[in-house]
Scaffold this motif. Structure first.
Motif, PDB file in Angstrom:
ATOM      1  N   PRO A 154       0.766  -1.087  -0.089  1.00 17.72           N
ATOM      2  CA  PRO A 154       0.137  -0.104  -0.169  1.00 17.72           C
ATOM      3  C   PRO A 154       0.854   1.404  -0.080  1.00 17.72           C
ATOM      4  O   PRO A 154       1.958   1.238   0.512  1.00 17.72           O
ATOM      5  N   HIS A 155       0.269   2.244  -0.533  1.00 19.01           N
ATOM      6  CA  HIS A 155       1.032   3.601  -0.794  1.00 19.01           C
ATOM      7  C   HIS A 155       0.838   4.751   0.360  1.00 19.01           C
ATOM      8  O   HIS A 155      -0.132   4.643   0.955  1.00 19.01           O
ATOM      9  N   LEU A 156       1.880   5.201   0.879  1.00 22.85           N
ATOM     10  CA  LEU A 156       1.777   6.441   1.624  1.00 22.85           C
ATOM     11  C   LEU A 156       1.114   7.501   1.027  1.00 22.85           C
ATOM     12  O   LEU A 156       1.722   8.006  -0.251  1.00 22.85           O
ATOM     13  N   PRO A 157      -0.021   8.135   1.266  1.00 23.66           N
ATOM     14  CA  PRO A 157      -0.428   9.265   0.528  1.00 23.66           C
ATOM     15  C   PRO A 157       0.458  10.370   0.478  1.00 23.66           C
ATOM     16  O   PRO A 157       1.221  10.646   1.330  1.00 23.66           O
ATOM     17  N   ILE A 158       0.480  11.244  -0.555  1.00 18.91           N
ATOM     18  CA  ILE A 158       1.042  12.405  -0.781  1.00 18.91           C
ATOM     19  C   ILE A 158      -0.071  13.506  -0.976  1.00 18.91           C
ATOM     20  O   ILE A 158      -0.876  13.461  -2.091  1.00 18.91           O
ATOM     21  N   ASP A 202       4.719  -1.538   6.336  1.00 20.35           N
ATOM     22  CA  ASP A 202       6.211  -1.221   6.307  1.00 20.35           C
ATOM     23  C   ASP A 202       6.707  -0.229   7.241  1.00 20.35           C
ATOM     24  O   ASP A 202       6.769   1.176   6.909  1.00 20.35           O
ATOM     25  N   PRO A 203       6.792  -0.494   8.340  1.00 24.11           N
ATOM     26  CA  PRO A 203       7.150   0.436   9.549  1.00 24.11           C
ATOM     27  C   PRO A 203       8.236   1.013   9.368  1.00 24.11           C
ATOM     28  O   PRO A 203       9.372   0.396   8.705  1.00 24.11           O
ATOM     29  N   PRO A 204       8.745   2.240  10.147  1.00 26.44           N
ATOM     30  CA  PRO A 204      10.024   2.647  10.216  1.00 26.44           C
ATOM     31  C   PRO A 204      11.115   1.601  10.757  1.00 26.44           C
ATOM     32  O   PRO A 204      10.566   0.767  11.556  1.00 26.44           O
ATOM     33  N   VAL A 205      12.370   1.848  10.562  1.00 26.24           N
ATOM     34  CA  VAL A 205      13.370   0.939  10.944  1.00 26.24           C
ATOM     35  C   VAL A 205      14.546   1.853  11.602  1.00 26.24           C
ATOM     36  O   VAL A 205      14.416   3.065  11.717  1.00 26.24           O
ATOM     37  N   THR A 206      15.432   1.287  12.327  1.00 25.22           N
ATOM     38  CA  THR A 206      16.427   1.711  13.065  1.00 25.22           C
ATOM     39  C   THR A 206      17.781   1.470  12.852  1.00 25.22           C
ATOM     40  O   THR A 206      18.657   1.210  13.730  1.00 25.22           O
ATOM     41  N   HIS A 207      18.133   1.492  11.483  1.00 22.32           N
ATOM     42  CA  HIS A 207      19.548   0.832  10.981  1.00 22.32           C
ATOM     43  C   HIS A 207      20.781   1.697  11.244  1.00 22.32           C
ATOM     44  O   HIS A 207      21.791   1.450  11.645  1.00 22.32           O
ATOM     45  N   PHE A 208      20.386   3.090  11.664  1.00 24.82           N
ATOM     46  CA  PHE A 208      21.386   3.987  12.080  1.00 24.82           C
ATOM     47  C   PHE A 208      21.751   3.770  13.711  1.00 24.82           C
ATOM     48  O   PHE A 208      22.941   4.189  13.999  1.00 24.82           O
ATOM     49  N   SER A 240      21.516   4.925  17.680  1.00 19.94           N
ATOM     50  CA  SER A 240      21.531   6.396  18.217  1.00 19.94           C
ATOM     51  C   SER A 240      19.963   6.890  18.162  1.00 19.94           C
ATOM     52  O   SER A 240      19.789   8.237  18.174  1.00 19.94           O
ATOM     53  N   GLY A 241      19.074   6.244  18.333  1.00 22.43           N
ATOM     54  CA  GLY A 241      17.591   6.656  18.266  1.00 22.43           C
ATOM     55  C   GLY A 241      17.104   7.430  17.383  1.00 22.43           C
ATOM     56  O   GLY A 241      16.120   8.312  17.215  1.00 22.43           O
ATOM     57  N   ILE A 242      17.614   6.815  16.006  1.00 22.12           N
ATOM     58  CA  ILE A 242      17.212   7.535  14.666  1.00 22.12           C
ATOM     59  C   ILE A 242      16.322   6.496  14.244  1.00 22.12           C
ATOM     60  O   ILE A 242      16.583   5.276  13.974  1.00 22.12           O
ATOM     61  N   VAL A 243      15.108   6.988  13.917  1.00 21.37           N
ATOM     62  CA  VAL A 243      14.104   5.900  13.029  1.00 21.37           C
ATOM     63  C   VAL A 243      13.848   6.467  11.651  1.00 21.37           C
ATOM     64  O   VAL A 243      13.655   7.692  11.431  1.00 21.37           O
ATOM     65  N   THR A 244      13.846   5.572  10.770  1.00 25.13           N
ATOM     66  CA  THR A 244      13.662   5.954   9.147  1.00 25.13           C
ATOM     67  C   THR A 244      12.656   5.262   8.525  1.00 25.13           C
ATOM     68  O   THR A 244      12.363   4.083   8.501  1.00 25.13           O
ATOM     69  N   TRP A 245      11.791   6.070   7.968  1.00 21.14           N
ATOM     70  CA  TRP A 245      10.664   5.652   7.054  1.00 21.14           C
ATOM     71  C   TRP A 245      11.420   5.466   5.578  1.00 21.14           C
ATOM     72  O   TRP A 245      11.949   6.236   5.171  1.00 21.14           O
ATOM     73  N   ILE A 281      18.308   6.399  -8.601  1.00 15.82           N
ATOM     74  CA  ILE A 281      17.663   5.237  -8.886  1.00 15.82           C
ATOM     75  C   ILE A 281      17.032   4.361  -7.330  1.00 15.82           C
ATOM     76  O   ILE A 281      16.644   3.083  -7.483  1.00 15.82           O
ATOM     77  N   THR A 282      17.348   5.105  -6.202  1.00 13.85           N
ATOM     78  CA  THR A 282      17.066   4.181  -5.291  1.00 13.85           C
ATOM     79  C   THR A 282      15.816   5.095  -4.529  1.00 13.85           C
ATOM     80  O   THR A 282      15.546   6.268  -4.984  1.00 13.85           O
ATOM     81  N   PRO A 283      15.066   4.415  -3.818  1.00 13.86           N
ATOM     82  CA  PRO A 283      13.847   5.049  -3.174  1.00 13.86           C
ATOM     83  C   PRO A 283      14.195   5.870  -2.121  1.00 13.86           C
ATOM     84  O   PRO A 283      15.342   5.707  -1.513  1.00 13.86           O
ATOM     85  N   ALA A 284      13.387   6.766  -1.528  1.00 10.10           N
ATOM     86  CA  ALA A 284      13.583   8.043  -0.876  1.00 10.10           C
ATOM     87  C   ALA A 284      13.478   7.333   0.589  1.00 10.10           C
ATOM     88  O   ALA A 284      12.538   6.336   0.905  1.00 10.10           O
ATOM     89  N   PHE A 285      14.067   7.823   1.495  1.00 10.86           N
ATOM     90  CA  PHE A 285      13.984   7.640   2.953  1.00 10.86           C
ATOM     91  C   PHE A 285      13.919   8.862   3.621  1.00 10.86           C
ATOM     92  O   PHE A 285      14.411  10.061   3.215  1.00 10.86           O
ATOM     93  N   HIS A 286      13.350   8.808   4.848  1.00 10.61           N
ATOM     94  CA  HIS A 286      13.169  10.144   5.770  1.00 10.61           C
ATOM     95  C   HIS A 286      13.520   9.745   7.132  1.00 10.61           C
ATOM     96  O   HIS A 286      12.729   8.656   7.545  1.00 10.61           O
ATOM     97  N   SER A 287      14.327  10.107   7.930  1.00  4.88           N
ATOM     98  CA  SER A 287      14.569  10.054   9.271  1.00  4.88           C
ATOM     99  C   SER A 287      14.057  10.887  10.479  1.00  4.88           C
ATOM    100  O   SER A 287      13.977  12.245   9.901  1.00  4.88           O
TER     101      SER A 287
END
Length: 246
Positions: free
Chosen positions: A16-20, A82-88, A90-95, A135-141
């Motif tokens: 499913p898509h995140l609305p814009i 597809d919830p956010p992840v924490t691969h960084f 240091s308390g950073i969550v990334t969508w 050509i990579t998808p976008a992310f936001h943290s």
């Protein structure tokens, strides 16, 4: 300026898509100020609308225990596959934003936090992507700031703001410092404004003179050319027209 050929395309990667949608002018905390006073600040209202919001689906709750590892953030998500992840860490969550964005050649995408969107316990991080070729998808943290505090993103709450920017524009500017007195006409206009503002504020402590909001100088003079904006009207992301070619 003819902008008819300028396209911003979001290629969907998977449902499913995140609305814009165009960023809203409204902010709950602005409306909650006494007599909705902060709605008089036109620069802030314009900033509120300055791009497109990517919206959260369902309810996302995150809690950081203060540690540096990816496992030190607890994430629960209801209604989004597809919830956010924490691969960084240091308390950073990334969508992961499930779109591949395309802008015209020479344009980037600034992905920043929703303008004037106060989020207790979290601060949005920003990034600039060269969306004319990447050509990579976008992310936001978001950086969590208060260990032990649960931060919640509700359904339909903005995750980030999309702002196209022409590459190289900032570097083309030639910043200068000058004394105001070196421009006598401008100095005179400023001093008349300052005197008018002081007199108005003294006579009407809670009043609103509306000069900037209406795009005029004190006394009602309209500077030209008058392309003053008090509202942005961004277009929705429209479905592509069907391809009838065979």
């Amino acid at each position: 300026m003819d902008l008819s050929g300028r396209q911003l395309i979001a290629y969907t990667l998977e449902p499913p898509h995140l609305p814009i949608e165009p960023a809203s002018v409204r902010r709950k905390w602005i409306d909650a100020t006494p007599d909705r006073y902060a709605n008089r600040c036109l620069p802030m209202l314009i900033a509120n609308q300055h791009g497109w919001h990517v919206l959260n689906r369902g309810t996302t709750s995150v809690t950081w225990n203060g540690g540096d590892g990816p496992g030190d953030v607890c994430i629960t998500a209801d209604g989004w596959a597809d919830p956010p992840v924490t691969h960084f860490g240091s308390g950073i969550v990334t969508w992961r934003i499930p779109y591949l964005f395309r802008t015209p050649r020479g344009w980037n995408m600034l992905m920043r936090g929703p303008a004037n969107h106060v989020k207790g316990g979290a601060s949005s991080l920003e990034g600039v992507i060269e969306t004319d070729w990447a050509i990579t998808p976008a992310f936001h943290s978001w950086q969590l700031t208060d260990p032990g505090r649960t931060v919640v993103w509700t359904d339909g709450e903005p995750i980030c703001l999309l702002v196209p920017q022409r590459r190289g524009d900032l570097e083309s500017w030639r910043p200068q410092l000058r004394e105001l007195r070196s421009e006598p006409q401008l100095a005179d206009e400023y001093h008349r404004f300052a005197e008018h503002r002081a007199a108005f504020s003294k006579a009407n402590p809670t009043g609103w003179e509306k000069d900037y909001f209406l795009g005029r100088h004190p006394g009602g003079d309209i500077p030209g050319p008058n392309d003053h904006q008090h509202r942005l009207r961004l277009r929705m992301f429209a479905p592509a027209e069907p391809d009838n070619t065979e």
